[in-house]
Design a protein around this motif. Sequence first.
Motif: not given
Length: 259
Positions: A234-237, A242-247
């Motif tokens: 999901f995070l690479c799709s 809109f998601i960056t700098g998140s853990n």
Amino acid sequence: MSKFSLKNKVAVVTGGGSGIGEAISLTFAQQGAKVHILDFNLEAAEHVVSQIKKLESSAEAHKCDVSNQKNVFEVINGILKTENINILINNAGIAHVGNIEAVEEADLDRLYNVNIKGVYNCLKAVIPSMKSHGGGVILNLASIASSVGLSDRFAYSMTKGAVLTMTYSVAKDYINDGIRCNSIAPGRVHTPFVDGFISKNYPGREAEMFEKLSKTQPIGRMGSTQEMADLVLFLCSDEAGFITGSNYAIDGGFVTLNG
């Protein structure tokens, strides 16, 4: 077009020959990506490639010591001669059990070289190409150890804390270059490493210790490698654009529910 498709994407997965890395490699291939597996154990990487090819997907295995910058640059530059790298998964890592009194200088150096320098080497090799080709996605494997104190994990926690802060730094520095960088923080995941650790340290008590370790997660079990891979997908799709700098915690509630 199905959601979370990685069609026409090229992904590099370090440590992709086993455990979480193997699950990520197979999942990415199923979603249409070409996967380059970098692993110190070439035989393991080639085995995963053979599984991927049975899916009629494309993959290549590369013997690579991520702690060796020259080796990393040779492998990455070899890939870049024929295709761009769209996704980098910094998964390769090693563990260590012990408090500071049990950590020798050689242990610290070994953990640093793989878990910190290895991530640095891969970032440094791939980011210039991503910048010049309009961006990309980087996903680092952090850990619950990067956020909370764990008993007898001094050296390991140090390295995973560094992975987390490298994630934030890269996300900040390259947001205007179209590069997204995130990390996931797994809790205890059932991998061959866990089975090996239990059999080595608790011979004859394997089932008992497996149950005990499973119950350290509030949800009552260990995570699966596939669950890790699905979050990484999901995070690479493009759906996660809109998601960056998140853990992202994926730990059965360990960090937030153990208080």
